[in-house]
Design a protein around this motif. Structure first.
Motif, PDB file in Angstrom:
ATOM      1  N   SER A   1     -30.080  -4.801  18.018  1.00 43.00           N
ATOM      2  CA  SER A   1     -31.415  -4.389  17.574  1.00 43.00           C
ATOM      3  C   SER A   1     -31.321  -3.442  16.381  1.00 43.00           C
ATOM      4  O   SER A   1     -32.064  -3.582  15.391  1.00 43.00           O
ATOM      5  CB  SER A   1     -32.154  -3.725  18.732  1.00 43.00           C
ATOM      6  OG  SER A   1     -33.402  -3.234  18.327  1.00 43.00           O
ATOM      7  N   HIS A   2     -30.404  -2.462  16.450  1.00 44.79           N
ATOM      8  CA  HIS A   2     -30.257  -1.486  15.372  1.00 44.79           C
ATOM      9  C   HIS A   2     -29.789  -2.150  14.078  1.00 44.79           C
ATOM     10  O   HIS A   2     -30.335  -1.893  12.988  1.00 44.79           O
ATOM     11  CB  HIS A   2     -29.270  -0.407  15.800  1.00 44.79           C
ATOM     12  CG  HIS A   2     -29.063   0.671  14.772  1.00 44.79           C
ATOM     13  ND1 HIS A   2     -30.091   1.433  14.263  1.00 44.79           N
ATOM     14  CD2 HIS A   2     -27.930   1.099  14.135  1.00 44.79           C
ATOM     15  CE1 HIS A   2     -29.623   2.290  13.367  1.00 44.79           C
ATOM     16  NE2 HIS A   2     -28.311   2.106  13.279  1.00 44.79           N
ATOM     17  N   LEU A   3     -28.808  -3.016  14.175  1.00 47.40           N
ATOM     18  CA  LEU A   3     -28.272  -3.674  12.979  1.00 47.40           C
ATOM     19  C   LEU A   3     -29.289  -4.634  12.378  1.00 47.40           C
ATOM     20  O   LEU A   3     -29.357  -4.792  11.153  1.00 47.40           O
ATOM     21  CB  LEU A   3     -26.977  -4.416  13.328  1.00 47.40           C
ATOM     22  CG  LEU A   3     -25.782  -3.502  13.623  1.00 47.40           C
ATOM     23  CD1 LEU A   3     -24.667  -4.286  14.301  1.00 47.40           C
ATOM     24  CD2 LEU A   3     -25.268  -2.855  12.338  1.00 47.40           C
ATOM     25  N   THR A   4     -30.080  -5.274  13.230  1.00 44.86           N
ATOM     26  CA  THR A   4     -31.130  -6.167  12.729  1.00 44.86           C
ATOM     27  C   THR A   4     -32.133  -5.388  11.885  1.00 44.86           C
ATOM     28  O   THR A   4     -32.554  -5.844  10.813  1.00 44.86           O
ATOM     29  CB  THR A   4     -31.840  -6.870  13.897  1.00 44.86           C
ATOM     30  OG1 THR A   4     -30.908  -7.671  14.618  1.00 44.86           O
ATOM     31  CG2 THR A   4     -32.981  -7.751  13.394  1.00 44.86           C
ATOM     32  N   LYS A   5     -32.516  -4.200  12.361  1.00 45.93           N
ATOM     33  CA  LYS A   5     -33.457  -3.369  11.601  1.00 45.93           C
ATOM     34  C   LYS A   5     -32.847  -2.928  10.274  1.00 45.93           C
ATOM     35  O   LYS A   5     -33.526  -2.897   9.240  1.00 45.93           O
ATOM     36  CB  LYS A   5     -33.861  -2.156  12.429  1.00 45.93           C
ATOM     37  CG  LYS A   5     -34.756  -2.497  13.616  1.00 45.93           C
ATOM     38  CD  LYS A   5     -35.060  -1.274  14.456  1.00 45.93           C
ATOM     39  CE  LYS A   5     -35.913  -1.639  15.661  1.00 45.93           C
ATOM     40  NZ  LYS A   5     -36.162  -0.467  16.538  1.00 45.93           N
ATOM     41  N   LEU A   6     -31.562  -2.577  10.286  1.00 51.41           N
ATOM     42  CA  LEU A   6     -30.895  -2.194   9.037  1.00 51.41           C
ATOM     43  C   LEU A   6     -30.870  -3.354   8.055  1.00 51.41           C
ATOM     44  O   LEU A   6     -31.095  -3.179   6.849  1.00 51.41           O
ATOM     45  CB  LEU A   6     -29.466  -1.721   9.319  1.00 51.41           C
ATOM     46  CG  LEU A   6     -29.283  -0.352   9.964  1.00 51.41           C
ATOM     47  CD1 LEU A   6     -27.807  -0.077  10.188  1.00 51.41           C
ATOM     48  CD2 LEU A   6     -29.894   0.750   9.097  1.00 51.41           C
ATOM     49  N   LEU A   7     -30.598  -4.536   8.563  1.00 48.27           N
ATOM     50  CA  LEU A   7     -30.521  -5.710   7.692  1.00 48.27           C
ATOM     51  C   LEU A   7     -31.886  -6.042   7.102  1.00 48.27           C
ATOM     52  O   LEU A   7     -31.984  -6.472   5.946  1.00 48.27           O
ATOM     53  CB  LEU A   7     -29.982  -6.902   8.482  1.00 48.27           C
ATOM     54  CG  LEU A   7     -29.630  -8.149   7.663  1.00 48.27           C
ATOM     55  CD1 LEU A   7     -28.514  -7.837   6.680  1.00 48.27           C
ATOM     56  CD2 LEU A   7     -29.231  -9.301   8.579  1.00 48.27           C
ATOM     57  N   GLU A   8     -32.936  -5.823   7.877  1.00 47.84           N
ATOM     58  CA  GLU A   8     -34.288  -6.108   7.387  1.00 47.84           C
ATOM     59  C   GLU A   8     -34.665  -5.207   6.218  1.00 47.84           C
ATOM     60  O   GLU A   8     -35.461  -5.595   5.361  1.00 47.84           O
ATOM     61  CB  GLU A   8     -35.300  -5.953   8.521  1.00 47.84           C
ATOM     62  CG  GLU A   8     -35.232  -7.062   9.566  1.00 47.84           C
ATOM     63  CD  GLU A   8     -36.108  -6.777  10.773  1.00 47.84           C
ATOM     64  OE1 GLU A   8     -36.647  -5.643  10.848  1.00 47.84           O
ATOM     65  OE2 GLU A   8     -36.253  -7.664  11.631  1.00 47.84           O
ATOM     66  N   THR A   9     -34.124  -3.986   6.183  1.00 48.36           N
ATOM     67  CA  THR A   9     -34.435  -3.050   5.098  1.00 48.36           C
ATOM     68  C   THR A   9     -33.411  -3.113   3.967  1.00 48.36           C
ATOM     69  O   THR A   9     -33.533  -2.381   2.987  1.00 48.36           O
ATOM     70  CB  THR A   9     -34.494  -1.608   5.632  1.00 48.36           C
ATOM     71  OG1 THR A   9     -33.226  -1.252   6.207  1.00 48.36           O
ATOM     72  CG2 THR A   9     -35.570  -1.480   6.705  1.00 48.36           C
TER      73      THR A   9
END
Length: 330
Positions: A219-227
């Protein structure tokens, strides 16, 4: 006046005002908490019933005081409407109120669990489950949050067999619902880990806590990738080189264990491999991102849940296009 004083006062009013034989003929009333035959009625809403004053007081303290008046339109017989449009409008209003009641009772149960009030959390969690069944049906994935609340409360109370029953229902529902969100899966693994810890099944506890950690990282890495934007170094604000190495080591260990055990779900392989691919892409290593991304894609094609297939394919495309100019911040 304290909630306890108010509760006792309310019970006193109820028991003095209600005749145990006052229920309408032919209509059996069931206790709000235990579903046994009820003889008492809430004097405020008049649509909620109890088998005894103990259960009435427990429900009042647990949730009923907050939602007493909200129950009246939901539990009152629908008035006659000659027009179909009026009937549809009334049903839509009731549905909206039921959905509101699910969220209120869930929030109350969560708050009481956070405060360590396990017994007090049960009425709210039970109400949330019953309302969810009414709205979504008895096998819907929307019931899982209520199952998890009930399981957590029972673990806290030491009622491990009851907790196991609720978690079995939750796990079965999640397994047959491929589109179930990763947030719900994450909560399920955390609660299973707590149950296995309480029953001293340390191997099972470690497995589910590891899956919980994997879901958190994903979940955390997905959010980082989205930004993330081309040319940016997202990780410099979230990790240093040592932290990235630690995350890589932990996720690789999880992947190795899962790949070596035929009992492990391929869905978890997908989750962990995708996490590693995102970690190394954001860390400026497109070759490693491609390596783990291909593993993730292969695993995703072997499970019914294809929700990660498209994000993995998008990451593989980005990694293939990305040159060696990105480096992790030191």
């Amino acid at each position: 006046m304290s909630s306890t004083t108010r509760s006792k006062s309310h019970v006193s009013v109820l028991t003095s005002a209600i005749n145990p034989l006052a229920n309408p003929r032919g209509a059996k009333k069931l206790c709000e908490l235990c579903q046994n035959l009820a003889y008492l009625q809430c004097t405020k809403c008049r649509v909620t019933f109890y088998c005894d004053t103990e259960h009435q007081q427990a429900d009042w303290v647990g949730i009923h005081e907050k939602i007493c008046q909200l129950l009246i339109p939901i539990r009152t017989a629908m008035p006659f409407h000659s027009l179909q449009a009026d009937r549809d409008h009334h049903r839509a209003q009731i549905l909206h109120r039921q959905e509101e009641l699910i969220e209120i009772s869930r929030a109350v149960a969560q708050k009481k669990l956070f405060e360590g009030k396990y017994q007090e959390s049960l009425p709210a969690a039970q109400l949330s489950l019953r309302c969810a069944m009414d709205v979504y049906g008895p096998s819907a994935v929307q019931l899982v949050p209520a199952y998890l609340l009930l399981a957590e409360a029972n673990v806290g109370l030491g009622s491990l067999s009851q907790a196991e029953g609720y978690l079995s229902q939750a796990e079965w529902t999640v397994m047959k619902t491929p589109e179930c969100s990763h947030t719900v899966r994450h909560q399920l693994h955390r609660n299973l880990g707590r149950l296995y810890t309480a029953t001293e099944n340390l191997e099972g506890a470690l497995l589910h806590f590891a899956n919980d950690v994997a879901s958190t990282w994903h979940s955390h890495l997905t959010k980082l990738l989205e930004t993330h934007t081309p040319g940016s170094m997202t990780l410099e604000h979230s990790f240093d080189e040592a932290q990235q190495a630690e995350a890589d080591q932990m996720l690789r260990a999880m992947l190795k264990v899962q790949e070596s055990s035929p009992k492990q779900a391929t869905a978890q392989n997908t989750l962990v491999a995708h996490s590693l691919a995102m970690l190394w892409f954001l860390g400026g290593s497109p070759d490693k991102a491609l390596e783990f991304g291909r593993k993730a894609l292969q695993s995703s094609q072997l499970v019914p849940d294809h929700s990660l297939t498209e994000p993995i394919q998008g990451l593989l495309q980005l990694a293939a296009e990305r040159g060696p100019h990105l480096t992790i911040a030191s």
